[in-house]
Design an enzyme around this catalytic site. Structure first.
Site, PDB file in Angstrom:
ATOM      1  CB  CYS A   1      32.141  -1.459 -57.577  1.00 36.05           C
ATOM      2  SG  CYS A   1      33.011  -0.358 -58.507  1.00 36.05           S
TER       3      CYS A   1
ATOM      4  CB  CYS B   1      31.863   2.455 -59.319  1.00 32.89           C
ATOM      5  SG  CYS B   1      32.010   1.753 -57.727  1.00 32.89           S
TER       6      CYS B   1
ATOM      7  CE  LYS C   1      29.061   6.790 -60.426  1.00 31.56           C
ATOM      8  NZ  LYS C   1      29.145   6.868 -58.838  1.00 31.56           N
TER       9      LYS C   1
ATOM     10  CE1 TYR D   1      28.621   7.591 -54.575  1.00 25.47           C
ATOM     11  CE2 TYR D   1      28.155   7.321 -52.231  1.00 25.47           C
ATOM     12  CZ  TYR D   1      28.587   6.741 -53.426  1.00 25.47           C
ATOM     13  OH  TYR D   1      28.877   5.593 -53.345  1.00 25.47           O
TER      14      TYR D   1
ATOM     15  CD  GLU E   1      27.831   9.780 -58.192  1.00 27.08           C
ATOM     16  OE1 GLU E   1      28.781   9.872 -58.234  1.00 27.08           O
ATOM     17  OE2 GLU E   1      27.201   8.736 -58.130  1.00 27.08           O
TER      18      GLU E   1
ATOM     19  CG  HIS F   1      47.916  28.677 -70.629  1.00 26.51           C
ATOM     20  ND1 HIS F   1      46.829  29.413 -70.027  1.00 26.51           N
ATOM     21  CD2 HIS F   1      48.114  29.370 -71.911  1.00 26.51           C
ATOM     22  CE1 HIS F   1      46.317  30.265 -70.599  1.00 26.51           C
ATOM     23  NE2 HIS F   1      46.858  30.397 -71.708  1.00 26.51           N
TER      24      HIS F   1
ATOM     25  CD  GLU G   1      46.129  28.046 -67.005  1.00 26.77           C
ATOM     26  OE1 GLU G   1      47.069  28.822 -67.013  1.00 26.77           O
ATOM     27  OE2 GLU G   1      45.480  27.906 -68.064  1.00 26.77           O
TER      28      GLU G   1
HETATM   29  P1  FAD Z   1      29.848  -5.007 -52.444  1.00 27.30           P
HETATM   30  O1  FAD Z   1      31.044  -4.786 -53.639  1.00 27.30           O
HETATM   31  O2  FAD Z   1      28.641  -4.564 -52.307  1.00 27.30           O
HETATM   32  O3  FAD Z   1      30.084  -6.690 -52.419  1.00 27.30           O
HETATM   33  C1  FAD Z   1      29.398  -7.567 -51.679  1.00 27.30           C
HETATM   34  C2  FAD Z   1      28.913  -8.806 -52.463  1.00 27.30           C
HETATM   35  O4  FAD Z   1      28.595  -9.593 -51.283  1.00 27.30           O
HETATM   36  C3  FAD Z   1      27.723  -8.762 -53.318  1.00 27.30           C
HETATM   37  O5  FAD Z   1      28.088  -9.085 -54.560  1.00 27.30           O
HETATM   38  C4  FAD Z   1      26.588  -9.472 -52.602  1.00 27.30           C
HETATM   39  O6  FAD Z   1      25.864  -9.961 -53.468  1.00 27.30           O
HETATM   40  C5  FAD Z   1      27.515 -10.378 -51.629  1.00 27.30           C
HETATM   41  N1  FAD Z   1      26.687 -10.945 -50.447  1.00 27.30           N
HETATM   42  C6  FAD Z   1      25.994 -10.376 -49.536  1.00 27.30           C
HETATM   43  N2  FAD Z   1      25.742 -11.086 -48.480  1.00 27.30           N
HETATM   44  C7  FAD Z   1      26.190 -12.384 -49.091  1.00 27.30           C
HETATM   45  C8  FAD Z   1      25.967 -13.776 -48.508  1.00 27.30           C
HETATM   46  N3  FAD Z   1      25.410 -14.012 -47.361  1.00 27.30           N
HETATM   47  N4  FAD Z   1      26.346 -14.805 -48.975  1.00 27.30           N
HETATM   48  C9  FAD Z   1      26.917 -14.576 -50.237  1.00 27.30           C
HETATM   49  N5  FAD Z   1      27.111 -13.537 -50.921  1.00 27.30           N
HETATM   50  C10 FAD Z   1      26.854 -12.248 -50.272  1.00 27.30           C
HETATM   51  N6  FAD Z   1      32.201   3.823 -55.248  1.00 27.30           N
HETATM   52  C11 FAD Z   1      33.266   4.413 -55.510  1.00 27.30           C
HETATM   53  O7  FAD Z   1      34.580   4.302 -55.057  1.00 27.30           O
HETATM   54  N7  FAD Z   1      33.108   5.012 -56.592  1.00 27.30           N
HETATM   55  C12 FAD Z   1      31.671   5.282 -57.152  1.00 27.30           C
HETATM   56  O8  FAD Z   1      31.538   6.105 -58.064  1.00 27.30           O
HETATM   57  C13 FAD Z   1      30.828   4.441 -56.485  1.00 27.30           C
HETATM   58  N8  FAD Z   1      29.613   4.767 -57.218  1.00 27.30           N
HETATM   59  C14 FAD Z   1      28.441   4.011 -56.542  1.00 27.30           C
HETATM   60  C15 FAD Z   1      27.276   3.960 -57.189  1.00 27.30           C
HETATM   61  C16 FAD Z   1      26.207   3.208 -56.761  1.00 27.30           C
HETATM   62  C17 FAD Z   1      24.914   3.436 -57.435  1.00 27.30           C
HETATM   63  C18 FAD Z   1      26.428   2.660 -55.620  1.00 27.30           C
HETATM   64  C19 FAD Z   1      25.121   1.698 -54.910  1.00 27.30           C
HETATM   65  C20 FAD Z   1      27.684   2.619 -54.834  1.00 27.30           C
HETATM   66  C21 FAD Z   1      28.855   3.090 -55.572  1.00 27.30           C
HETATM   67  N9  FAD Z   1      30.034   3.156 -54.912  1.00 27.30           N
HETATM   68  C22 FAD Z   1      31.018   3.799 -55.441  1.00 27.30           C
HETATM   69  C23 FAD Z   1      30.264   2.228 -53.618  1.00 27.30           C
HETATM   70  C24 FAD Z   1      30.904   0.949 -54.021  1.00 27.30           C
HETATM   71  O9  FAD Z   1      30.166   0.225 -54.838  1.00 27.30           O
HETATM   72  C25 FAD Z   1      31.092   0.240 -52.601  1.00 27.30           C
HETATM   73  O10 FAD Z   1      31.596   0.899 -51.812  1.00 27.30           O
HETATM   74  C26 FAD Z   1      31.893  -1.183 -52.746  1.00 27.30           C
HETATM   75  O11 FAD Z   1      31.262  -1.902 -53.908  1.00 27.30           O
HETATM   76  C27 FAD Z   1      31.683  -1.930 -51.547  1.00 27.30           C
HETATM   77  O12 FAD Z   1      32.582  -3.132 -51.869  1.00 27.30           O
HETATM   78  P2  FAD Z   1      32.165  -4.326 -50.909  1.00 27.30           P
HETATM   79  O13 FAD Z   1      33.400  -5.490 -51.145  1.00 27.30           O
HETATM   80  O14 FAD Z   1      32.215  -3.881 -49.371  1.00 27.30           O
HETATM   81  O15 FAD Z   1      30.695  -4.893 -51.319  1.00 27.30           O
END
Ligand code: FAD
Length: 453
Positions: free
Chosen positions: A43, A48, A51, A179, A183, A437, A442
């Site tokens: 994110c 997010c 983006k 999405y 976007e 308004h 509205e």
């Molecule tokens: P992540 O935030 O992906 O975190 C996972 C972390 O684990 C990463 O930092 C990765 O490097 C780390 N990792 C992976 N494997 C290992 C390992 N083996 N050892 C150590 N570290 C590891 N959501 C919204 O709500 N609104 C939005 O507008 C939105 N826009 C988005 C736009 C784009 C382009 C993308 C790709 C996603 C968007 N999302 C949005 C979705 C949102 O980013 C994800 O839903 C959210 O980040 C998920 O969080 P998470 O904690 O599951 O994983």
């Protein structure tokens, strides 16, 4: 705790992992968090946040055009991609540091290494170090999907690379209809890139209300985005500095870049989960129960790696609920129903609750209220753009089942509508609410005529 190095070992410092680690540490747990790339996760680093910054950047083009109708002269407007990327990077660095501070401030230990699961209570770092923990939380997120069977797929970029392109292409082919695809089509088109959106389905934004999908597609087309539905890419070849893209219907496009936004796959590869007994869903996401617990009692998983609802606020809630339940002595489950969402397309989409199709499947009598209008701003700007608002109402109880908007600030509206819909608001409550308004919203409290088709 006894006998373990930590109470909790979190793999992944993204939205879900950071929240879980921070809250667990606040409850007094001894916490370590491993991150293989950058703290903040998708994110903050490549989702997010960058983006939305790019969406803002791309909207100025129309703002400058619209300003003319209000008396402004905007002759010498120029745009510099390198400045945008540099400023975006500065903001991400700032957020990255804030996340680091928050984690460390809460007392969690951060290990900037990849971690994999060795057994039910052990993780192994890339350095070879083994660490034991009473609980392991897998919060590794997801990765963009690239169709590896497609000839030339290695020439394509995904959203990961799109944020850091060295220069803007003159033309881009974006593959996908979800999405992220929609976007980025708006972003590139707004920044002056000729944009072609290729999607194999019948209409973009599958799963959203059909009226909204059709409305958005029409508005995007008006902005010059070429939307090719029921099409797929069959070949990508290098051509000069760019690519030559062949579609399955024989159409050929030369472009500076081709970007795939065709879904994301949970990050489970090589994590070692299969041999410890963690079960997977058919889509290779980690299978969890309502408390985010896997089939192995000491291993939990939250966020995109579980492929429930892949949004940042959901990952954060799941991480928080996990920490509350396991370390805070509470019983907290996340309610995945009625989640308001936005698509930062241009125009924006904001939605909460059931689509018309879903409502008709579950309710005997469904009333639809719809309004399509030209936003007030465009009376002077002259822009040919319309806003669509739609309410889906249970005709028997009068309860509002869904609200769907395509127009400026639709995401902001969805957030507030979400509260009303969660509270079980009826159409009569909407009607009884005084209008603000002059606003676009509205319209939501002044629609009186049922849509009869
Ligand atoms: P992540 O935030 O992906 O975190 C996972 C972390 O684990 C990463 O930092 C990765 O490097 C780390 N990792 C992976 N494997 C290992 C390992 N083996 N050892 C150590 N570290 C590891 N959501 C919204 O709500 N609104 C939005 O507008 C939105 N826009 C988005 C736009 C784009 C382009 C993308 C790709 C996603 C968007 N999302 C949005 C979705 C949102 O980013 C994800 O839903 C959210 O980040 C998920 O969080 P998470 O904690 O599951 O994983």
């Amino acid at each position: 705790m006894s006998g373990f190095d930590y109470d909790l070992f979190v793999i992944g410092a993204g939205s879900g992992g950071v929240r879980a680690g921070r809250i667990a540490a606040r409850y007094g747990a001894k916490v370590a968090v491993a991150e293989e790339y950058r703290v903040g996760g998708t994110c903050v680093i490549r989702g997010c946040v960058p983006k939305k910054l790019f969406v803002y950047a791309s909207k100025f083009a129309e703002e400058f055009e619209d300003a003319v109708g209000f008396g402004w002269t905007t002759d010498k407007v120029t745009f510099d991609w390198a400045t945008l990327v540099e400023n975006k990077d500065k903001e991400i660095d700032r957020l990255n540091k804030a996340y680091l501070r928050n984690l460390e401030g809460a007392g969690a230990e951060l290990l900037l290494e990849r971690a994999v699961v060795e057994d039910a209570n052990t993780v192994r770092l890339t350095s070879g170090r083994k660490i034991t923990a009473r609980y392991i939380l897998v919060a590794t997120g997801a990765t963009p999907f690239l169709p590896r069977h497609l000839p030339g797929h290695e020439l394509a970029i995904t959203s990961n690379e799109a944020f850091d392109l060295k220069r803007l292409p003159a033309r881009i082919v974006i593959v996908g209809g979800g999405y992220i695809a929609v976007e980025f089509a708006g972003i590139f088109s707004g920044l002056g890139v000729e944009t072609i959106l290729v999607y194999r389905g019948e209409q973009i934004l599958r799963g959203f209300d059909d009226d909204i999908r059709n409305h958005l597609a029409a508005e995007m087309s008006k902005k010059g985005i070429e939307i090719r539905t029921q099409s797929d890419v069959s070949l990508i070849e290098r051509s000069g500095d760019g690519v030559r893209v062949t579609l399955n219907n024989g159409a050929v496009y030369g472009a500076g870049q081709i970007m795939f936004a065709t879904g994301r796959i949970p990050n489970v590869l090589g994590l070692g989960l299969d041999h410890v007994g963690v079960e997977m869903t058919p889509h290779m996401a980690i299978k969890v129960d309502a408390y985010s617990q896997t089939a192995v009692p000491s291993i939990y998983a939250v966020g995109d790696v579980t492929n429930r609802v892949n949004l940042t606020p959901v990952a954060i809630r799941e991480g928080h609920a996990f920490a509350d339940t396991v370390f805070g002595g509470k019983d907290v489950k996340v309610d995945h129903s009625l989640i308001p969402t936005a698509v930062f397309s241009q125009p924006e989409v904001g939605t909460i609750g059931l689509t018309e199709t879903q409502a008709r499947q579950g309710f005997a009598k469904v009333d639809i209220y719809k309004s399509s209008f030209r936003p007030m701003k465009h009376t002077l700007s002259g822009r040919d753009e319309r806003t669509l608002m739609k309410l889906v109402v249970d005709g028997e109880s009068d309860r509002v089942l869904g609200c769907h908007i395509c127009g400026p600030d639709a995401g902001e509206m969805a957030q507030l509508l979400g509260i009303a819909v969660r509270l079980g608001a009826k159409k009569s409550d909407f009607d009884a609410t005084m209008a603000v308004h002059p606003t676009a919203s509205e319209e939501l409290v002044t629609m009186r005529e049922k849509w009869t088709g």
